[in-house]
Write an enzyme that holds these catalytic residues in place. Sequence first.
Site, PDB file in Angstrom:
ATOM      1  N   ASP A  73       0.924  -1.119  -0.321  1.00 10.28           N
ATOM      2  CA  ASP A  73      -0.032   0.459  -0.027  1.00 10.28           C
ATOM      3  C   ASP A  73       0.797   0.874   0.254  1.00 10.28           C
ATOM      4  OD1 ASP A  73      -2.197   1.518   0.386  1.00 10.28           O
ATOM      5  OD2 ASP A  73      -2.250   1.656   2.731  1.00 10.28           O
ATOM      6  N   ASP A 283      -2.063   5.332  -5.701  1.00  9.18           N
ATOM      7  CA  ASP A 283      -1.963   4.696  -4.414  1.00  9.18           C
ATOM      8  C   ASP A 283      -2.634   2.888  -4.613  1.00  9.18           C
ATOM      9  OD1 ASP A 283      -2.673   3.556  -1.599  1.00  9.18           O
ATOM     10  OD2 ASP A 283      -5.003   4.800  -2.115  1.00  9.18           O
TER      11      ASP A 283
END
Length: 429
Positions: A73, A283
């Site tokens: 992440d 992201d």
Amino acid sequence: MNFFFHLLQLLVFFLCFKQRLCFSATQAMVLPLKTETGLNSQPSNKISFHHNVTLTVELTVGSPPQAVTMVLDTGSELPWLNCKKKTQTLTSVFNPLSSSSYSRIPCISPICQKQTRDLPNPVVCDEEKLCDVFVSYADGSSLEGNLASDTFRIGSLNKPGTLFGCMGLGSSSNPQEDAKTTGLMGMNRGSLSFVTQLGLSKFSYCISGRDSSGVLILGEGNHSWVGNMAYTPLVQMSTPLPSYDRFAYTVKLEGIKVGNKILALEKSILVPDHSGAGQTMVDSGTQFTFLLGPVYTALKNEFLVQTKGVLVPLGDPNFVFQGAMDSCFRVPANQGKLPPLPAVSLMLNGAEMVVGGELLLYRVPGMVKGGDWVYCMTFGNSDLLGIAAFVIGNHHQQNLWMEYDLAKSRLGFVETRCDSAGQRLGLDP
């Protein structure tokens, strides 16, 4: 970034050099990967990962080592592991009681007093005077636990004292998906992220669109064979703003193009406002791409115009896929493949990310209208999620070699067959 963060980075690199605990271009992973002869004169660290909604990496933590699976992440900071007791539905957990190298961080520790995204300010202590950690996400899920440290092993590298959140309380919006992973590997530019703790100056990954595989390289590497990358600068902002994530991988969005037509957008809506709302983040932990309301509406309307007679709109104004995607269509189940569609280009500073073909639409699982599948456009409305930002998710990063170059403060990407890239780097087909 401010002066103190730069000072922290220098300290981390010094400790890495003295203790030989961080990645370098001369180290090789001891995961099920290998480097083909002649590709890299200095083998770098390669990790395979898999993805469906998330990208996952396998490594070990603790003494003796426990196998864990962590979500990659780039949009979050603190790495965390699920330390809940095993249940029938959640078996992917880390057991700190079985690790002799596990250590809990007390509230009086200087690291607990550090102001970061994931440590509350002022400091919150639990009933045992341990440093409390709380993380929450846009989908409404949250986790709470203690700040701790343990030895993380990535291939042949041992990294004692890696800080992470040992989470034991919280709620999840997707318990079935959580059951497949042990935790999350925060990879942003914050002081507690995996990137900073390992002293990385560069990392890159490639997500295959054909299957659920990919490759992650930690460190410099030599992958010139992927072609010439297009680079866009990472935006820096040292002044804290309430709606701005200073540690995200932020780029400058200058426009959006559908086919050959550039959307008529006010330039002011593509840049952060006085509160910091409106930044554009890359992201890997978010699946789709989300745009602020007015920009999403402009894209949706132009896409409808250019696909008139090609796509049949769903015709249900009450249907919103995943709470943010309401531009949906009916496609005959026996059609075989999607019709030709106009590409959507994200025009960044110095580079252009083109989204085309099957990446533009996503079939809603299990939903059928008559004899038609339901597909939705893979761009969503940030406003409906309560996110005051543009977010470029991992779906639109498929078959792009994505390079995060922290040393030069830039993000690079180039179109690549990621399944072939994995094979060239020695991954099993």
